[in-house]
Design a protein around this motif. Structure first.
Motif, PDB file in Angstrom:
ATOM      1  N   ALA A 263       0.772  -1.117  -0.028  1.00  0.00           N
ATOM      2  CA  ALA A 263       0.224  -0.082  -0.290  1.00  0.00           C
ATOM      3  C   ALA A 263       0.966   1.203   0.057  1.00  0.00           C
ATOM      4  CB  ALA A 263      -1.193  -0.109   1.107  1.00  0.00           C
ATOM      5  N   ALA A 264       1.845   1.214   0.517  1.00  0.00           N
ATOM      6  CA  ALA A 264       2.937   2.245   0.907  1.00  0.00           C
ATOM      7  C   ALA A 264       3.594   2.679  -0.608  1.00  0.00           C
ATOM      8  CB  ALA A 264       3.890   2.002   1.867  1.00  0.00           C
ATOM      9  N   ALA A 265       3.895   1.477  -1.533  1.00  0.00           N
ATOM     10  CA  ALA A 265       4.409   1.764  -2.604  1.00  0.00           C
ATOM     11  C   ALA A 265       3.493   2.388  -3.614  1.00  0.00           C
ATOM     12  CB  ALA A 265       4.925   0.324  -3.115  1.00  0.00           C
ATOM     13  N   ARG A 266       2.201   1.873  -3.512  1.00  0.00           N
ATOM     14  CA  ARG A 266       0.943   2.439  -4.330  1.00  0.00           C
ATOM     15  C   ARG A 266       0.940   3.938  -3.906  1.00  0.00           C
ATOM     16  NH1 ARG A 266      -1.288  -2.777  -3.408  1.00  0.00           N
ATOM     17  NH2 ARG A 266      -2.414  -1.803  -1.678  1.00  0.00           N
ATOM     18  N   ALA A 267       0.848   4.267  -2.579  1.00  0.00           N
ATOM     19  CA  ALA A 267       0.694   5.521  -2.171  1.00  0.00           C
ATOM     20  C   ALA A 267       1.945   6.464  -2.794  1.00  0.00           C
ATOM     21  CB  ALA A 267       0.339   5.787  -0.528  1.00  0.00           C
ATOM     22  N   GLU A 268       3.051   5.897  -2.584  1.00  0.00           N
ATOM     23  CA  GLU A 268       4.261   6.687  -2.975  1.00  0.00           C
ATOM     24  C   GLU A 268       4.256   7.014  -4.518  1.00  0.00           C
ATOM     25  OE1 GLU A 268       8.212   7.407  -1.346  1.00  0.00           O
ATOM     26  OE2 GLU A 268       6.300   8.250  -1.087  1.00  0.00           O
ATOM     27  N   GLN A 269       3.674   5.884  -5.269  1.00  0.00           N
ATOM     28  CA  GLN A 269       3.468   6.029  -6.704  1.00  0.00           C
ATOM     29  C   GLN A 269       2.480   6.889  -7.217  1.00  0.00           C
ATOM     30  OE1 GLN A 269       5.603   4.404  -9.259  1.00  0.00           O
ATOM     31  NE2 GLN A 269       4.834   6.028 -10.368  1.00  0.00           N
ATOM     32  N   ASP A 270       1.323   7.055  -6.354  1.00  0.00           N
ATOM     33  CA  ASP A 270       0.267   8.085  -6.732  1.00  0.00           C
ATOM     34  C   ASP A 270       0.879   9.545  -6.151  1.00  0.00           C
ATOM     35  OD1 ASP A 270      -1.201   5.966  -7.155  1.00  0.00           O
ATOM     36  OD2 ASP A 270      -2.155   5.813  -5.212  1.00  0.00           O
ATOM     37  N   SER A 271       1.626   9.462  -5.203  1.00  0.00           N
ATOM     38  CA  SER A 271       2.163  10.788  -4.779  1.00  0.00           C
ATOM     39  C   SER A 271       3.007  11.446  -6.097  1.00  0.00           C
ATOM     40  CB  SER A 271       2.770  10.939  -3.544  1.00  0.00           C
ATOM     41  OG  SER A 271       4.300  10.287  -3.786  1.00  0.00           O
ATOM     42  N   LEU A 272       3.332  10.844  -6.718  1.00  0.00           N
ATOM     43  CA  LEU A 272       4.475  11.305  -7.573  1.00  0.00           C
ATOM     44  C   LEU A 272       3.592  12.140  -8.905  1.00  0.00           C
ATOM     45  CD1 LEU A 272       6.835   8.364  -8.334  1.00  0.00           C
ATOM     46  CD2 LEU A 272       7.366  10.571  -7.050  1.00  0.00           C
ATOM     47  N   ASN A 273       2.149  11.953  -8.852  1.00  0.00           N
ATOM     48  CA  ASN A 273       1.342  12.296  -9.751  1.00  0.00           C
ATOM     49  C   ASN A 273       0.487  13.701  -9.226  1.00  0.00           C
ATOM     50  OD1 ASN A 273       2.570  10.788 -11.880  1.00  0.00           O
ATOM     51  ND2 ASN A 273       1.124   9.002 -11.236  1.00  0.00           N
ATOM     52  N   ALA A 274       0.466  13.581  -7.993  1.00  0.00           N
ATOM     53  CA  ALA A 274      -0.267  14.873  -7.341  1.00  0.00           C
ATOM     54  C   ALA A 274       0.207  15.839  -6.943  1.00  0.00           C
ATOM     55  CB  ALA A 274      -0.617  13.795  -5.828  1.00  0.00           C
ATOM     56  N   SER A 275      -0.804  16.960  -6.744  1.00  0.00           N
ATOM     57  CA  SER A 275      -0.201  18.346  -6.546  1.00  0.00           C
ATOM     58  C   SER A 275      -0.811  18.541  -5.354  1.00  0.00           C
ATOM     59  CB  SER A 275      -0.576  19.320  -7.725  1.00  0.00           C
ATOM     60  OG  SER A 275      -0.300  20.703  -7.457  1.00  0.00           O
ATOM     61  N   ILE A 276      -0.019  18.609  -4.116  1.00  0.00           N
ATOM     62  CA  ILE A 276      -0.588  18.843  -2.986  1.00  0.00           C
ATOM     63  C   ILE A 276      -0.323  20.338  -2.710  1.00  0.00           C
ATOM     64  CG2 ILE A 276      -0.345  18.214  -0.545  1.00  0.00           C
ATOM     65  CD1 ILE A 276       1.032  15.900  -1.451  1.00  0.00           C
ATOM     66  N   SER A 277      -1.596  20.968  -1.980  1.00  0.00           N
ATOM     67  CA  SER A 277      -1.321  22.452  -1.496  1.00  0.00           C
ATOM     68  C   SER A 277      -0.447  22.601  -0.577  1.00  0.00           C
ATOM     69  CB  SER A 277      -2.897  22.696  -1.106  1.00  0.00           C
ATOM     70  OG  SER A 277      -3.285  22.128   0.340  1.00  0.00           O
ATOM     71  N   LYS A 278      -0.084  24.080  -0.517  1.00  0.00           N
ATOM     72  CA  LYS A 278       0.988  24.446   0.341  1.00  0.00           C
ATOM     73  C   LYS A 278       0.408  24.366   1.907  1.00  0.00           C
ATOM     74  CE  LYS A 278       3.710  28.344   1.665  1.00  0.00           C
ATOM     75  NZ  LYS A 278       3.974  29.899   1.539  1.00  0.00           N
ATOM     76  N   GLU A 279      -0.858  24.368   2.065  1.00  0.00           N
ATOM     77  CA  GLU A 279      -1.407  24.222   3.610  1.00  0.00           C
ATOM     78  C   GLU A 279      -1.157  22.788   3.964  1.00  0.00           C
ATOM     79  OE1 GLU A 279      -2.980  25.758   1.204  1.00  0.00           O
ATOM     80  OE2 GLU A 279      -2.828  27.671   1.778  1.00  0.00           O
ATOM     81  N   GLU A 280      -1.808  21.755   3.149  1.00  0.00           N
ATOM     82  CA  GLU A 280      -1.565  20.503   3.205  1.00  0.00           C
ATOM     83  C   GLU A 280       0.166  19.979   3.632  1.00  0.00           C
ATOM     84  OE1 GLU A 280      -2.577  16.044   1.922  1.00  0.00           O
ATOM     85  OE2 GLU A 280      -3.581  17.677   0.815  1.00  0.00           O
ATOM     86  N   LEU A 281       0.894  20.664   2.773  1.00  0.00           N
ATOM     87  CA  LEU A 281       2.392  20.333   2.977  1.00  0.00           C
ATOM     88  C   LEU A 281       3.051  20.921   4.222  1.00  0.00           C
ATOM     89  CD1 LEU A 281       3.380  20.948  -0.596  1.00  0.00           C
ATOM     90  CD2 LEU A 281       3.759  18.700   0.490  1.00  0.00           C
ATOM     91  N   MET A 282       2.617  21.961   4.431  1.00  0.00           N
ATOM     92  CA  MET A 282       3.115  22.516   5.890  1.00  0.00           C
ATOM     93  C   MET A 282       2.558  21.700   7.010  1.00  0.00           C
ATOM     94  SD  MET A 282       4.939  25.151   5.094  1.00  0.00           S
ATOM     95  CE  MET A 282       4.975  26.239   6.822  1.00  0.00           C
TER      96      MET A 282
END
Length: 519
Positions: A263-282
Motif C-alpha cells: 500500500a505504501a508503494a502504491r501511495a508513493e507512486q500516486d504521490s508522484l502524480n499529485a499536486s498537494i496544496s501548500k497548507e497540506e504540505l505545511m
C-alpha cells in the motif's frame, strides 16, 4: 533464644528466592531460559560471596572481641603452617570451580546462535532503532512515541505521565513466541547498546561491526528495554519495545506488513502524480519535522550550534536551491550529525518537511515542493567535486511494483573467464560486499570470510546451492535465486572462487546455474 531466633528469621528472609525476586534491588528472572540461568547464576554467586563475607568478617570481629589486650590475650608466636597454606589455597580453588562451571555453561548457551528460526538485523541510529527482517523484505524504524511536550514539561498535562513513560515507541519489534530469534546488531553512527533485561540480552551496536545475540521467549507479551550506552544528547529517549506474538498472530502480522508495504508503494507512486496544496504540505511537514528533526534542530528551528546548525534564516533553507536542500535531507551530509532520511521517509514526507523548513520561522520563501520534485532532484543529482554523498540510482526502484518481469537470458551462452570475473565483481560489489567485505574477509561470525573458505574453494554444487537458496544453518545468508539472474549468479560464484587468492580456476556458466536451480 528470642534474639537468636530473630537473627535467623532476618537472614532467612533476606536469602529467600521469592523475597529477592520481588525486590527492585535485585535482578529479575526474565522470561527466557537463558535469563533464568543468568538469574540463578547471579544468586549462586551472591550466596557464596555472602557466606564468605559472613565467615571472614565473623571470625575477624570475634577475634577482635575475645582476643583483645584488655582481656589479657597474648599473641601467639608461630610461623608458617603447610597444612593451613594448602587449605586456604585449595578452598578458594574449589569455590572458583563451583562458580566457573555454571558460569561457563551459561555463557556458552548465550553465544549459541545456530539453528535460528528468525533472523533480524538491528541497527542503532541517533536516536532510534532500525529493524530489518531477513527473508521477509520487512524493515522499519522504531521511534520514541512519548510526546515531546511531556518530557520537556511544556504543558500542564505533561505532569500526567503514563506507566510506560519514555519506554513507548511507535512501532515495536515483533517476534514469534517459542521460536529462536537471532539478532545481528550494528550501528550506522556511534556506539549504542541494545538491552532488554527480560531476555538477558545486552549487546553493543558498533559502527562497522556486527555483534550477535538470540532469544527464545516462552510466552507472548510486551517487553521493554533501553539503549544502555551513552550515545549522545537524546540517549535517554531511545527505548526498545519488543512484542512477542503467538505463531498464528505473528503470521497475521507478517501478512499485514506485506500489505502495508504494498500500500505504501502504491501511495508513493500516486504521490508522484499529485499536486498537494501548500497548507497540506505545511501541516504534514510540521508533523514530520517534530518527529524526526526537532530533537537536533529544535522546534524553533534555532538548532544547537555548532553540532546542529539553525534552520531559521539559514542559507540551506532560504537562499539555497531546493535541489541542494532536498539532497541534504535525502542523503544526509558526510562528516556531520545530519543523517540520510531517504530510507526513513516517503517522498511525500520529504517534500513536506522541506516545504515546511523553507517557510517556517519567518523563512517565508514561498517555495512549494512536491514528491515529483524530490524524485527529479535525487535522480538527476550526481556526486559533486567536494565528495558530498548523493544518490545516482533512480528513485523509481523504491516504488516499483513486484510484477516487474525478469530479463531474458541466453542460458546456452558460454562466457570467458574475463567476462565472468568482470561481471561477477560488479554483482559482488552490489549484492555481497556489505556482508562479506570487498576483501572477502567477511564480518565473522555472522558473515564468514570467503577468502580461503571451504565454500569458495570446495564443492561447486554446495557453493551454488548456498547462493541460490541461502543457508538454513546461517539465516543471515539470504537466498539470491529470486534476486539475481542465473547469469549473474554464475558470474559471482566464478568471481568468489577465483578472487582474493582463491584461484580455483573454476568457471561457472549460466547453464550450470539453471541445472542446479532445477534440482
Amino acid at each position: 533464644m528470642g534474639k537468636h531466633k530473630l537473627i535467623w528469621l532476618v537472614l532467612a528472609s533476606l536469602f529467600a528466592n521469592s523475597a529477592w525476586a520481588e525486590t527492585q534491588l535485585n535482578l529479575t528472572k526474565g522470561v527466557t531460559a537463558v535469563s533464568r540461568d543468568v538469574y540463578d547464576l547471579h544468586m549462586l554467586v551472591l550466596y557464596i560471596c555472602t557466606a564468605i563475607g559472613i565467615l571472614v568478617f565473623g571470625a575477624m570481629f570475634w577475634s577482635i572481641a575475645f582476643h583483645r589486650k584488655s582481656k589479657g590475650a597474648k599473641p601467639a608466636d608461630f610461623h608458617e603452617s603447610t597444612k593451613v597454606e594448602i587449605l586456604w589455597t585449595a578452598i578458594p580453588i574449589v569455590i572458583l570451580i563451583a562458580m566457573a562451571v555454571p558460569a561457563t555453561q551459561t555463557l556458552i548457551a548465550m553465544e549459541d546462535n545456530e539453528n535460528s528460526d528468525v533472523t533480524i538485523q538491528i541497527t542503532g541510529s541517533q536516536w532510534k532503532w532500525h529493524y530489518k527482517y531477513f527473508d521477509q523484505d520487512i524493515e522499519y524504524y522504531s521511534v520514541l512515541s512519548t510526546p515531546r511536550e511531556q518530557y520537556q514539561n511544556q504543558q500542564e498535562t505533561s505532569a500526567v505521565k503514563g506507566e510506560n513513560y519514555l519506554l513507548e515507541v511507535d512501532k515495536p519489534l515483533v517476534i514469534p513466541a517459542n521460536k529462536k530469534v537471532r539478532f545481528l546488531i550494528t550501528s550506522d553512527d556511534v556506539i549504542h547498546s541494545w538491552w532488554v533485561p527480560a531476555f538477558a540480552v545486552k549487546q553493543d551496536a558498533n559502527p562497522g561491526f556486527i555483534n550477535e545475540a538470540w532469544t527464545r521467549v516462552d510466552e507472548p507479551g510486551v517487553y521493554r528495554g533501553q539503549c544502555a550506552e551513552l550515545c549522545g544528547k537524546d540517549h535517554g529517549f531511545m527505548p526498545i519495545v519488543v512484542e512477542v506474538k503467538s505463531a498464528e498472530d505473528y503470521d497475521i502480522w507478517l501478512n499485514e506488513q506485506q500489505q502495508r508495504i504494498a500500500a505504501a508503494a502504491r501511495a508513493e507512486q500516486d504521490s508522484l502524480n499529485a499536486s498537494i496544496s501548500k497548507e497540506e504540505l505545511m501541516q504534514l511537514g510540521e508533523t514530520t519535522y517534530t518527529a524526526y528533526c526537532s530533537a537536533c534542530h529544535q522546534p524553533t528551528g534555532l538548532g544547537l550550534p555548532p553540532a546542529f546548525p539553525a534552520l531559521k534564516g539559514s542559507p540551506v533553507a532560504t537562499t539555497g536551491t531546493i535541489e541542494d536542500h532536498l539532497n541534504i535531507v535525502f542523503n544526509g551530509k558526510a562528516g556531520t550529525g545530519m543523517q540520510a532520511y531517504g530510507k526513513q521517509l516517503s517522498l511525500k514526507e520529504i517534500a513536506a518537511v522541506v516545504t515546511y523548513e523553507r517557510n517556517a520561522w519567518g523563512n517565508d520563501t514561498g517555495d512549494v515542493v512536491q514528491a515529483s520534485d524530490v524524485k527529479s532532484a535525487v535522480n538527476n543529482t550526481a556526486q559533486d567535486a567536494t565528495g558530498a554523498v548523493t544518490i545516482e540510482t533512480n528513485v523509481e526502484d523504491a516504488v516499483e511494483t513486484m510484477t516487474e518481469q525478469a530479463p531474458v537470458e541466453d542460458l546456452a551462452k558460454v562466457y570467458s573467464q574475463d567476462e565472468l570475473m568482470t561481471m561477477g565483481e560488479k554483482v559482488y560489489m552490489t549484492a555481497c560486499v556489505a556482508c562479506h567485505q570487498p576483501t572477502g574477509a567477511g564480518l565473522p561470525p555472522a558473515f564468514p570470510a570467503l577468502k580461503g573458505s571451504v565454500i569458495a574453494t570446495g564443492d561447486i554444487t554446495v557453493h551454488l546451492d548456498m547462493v541460490l537458496n541461502g543457508s538454513k544453518k546461517n539465516p543471515a545468508m539470504a537466498a539470491f535465486g529470486s534476486q539475481l539472474t542465473k547469469t549473474e549468479i554464475a558470474a559471482v560464484v566464478t568471481y568468489e572462487r577465483n578472487a582474493w587468492g582463491n584461484n580455483t580456476g573454476d568457471l561457472v556458466q549460466p547453464a550450470a546455474v539453471d541445472a542446479a536451480s532445477a534440482n
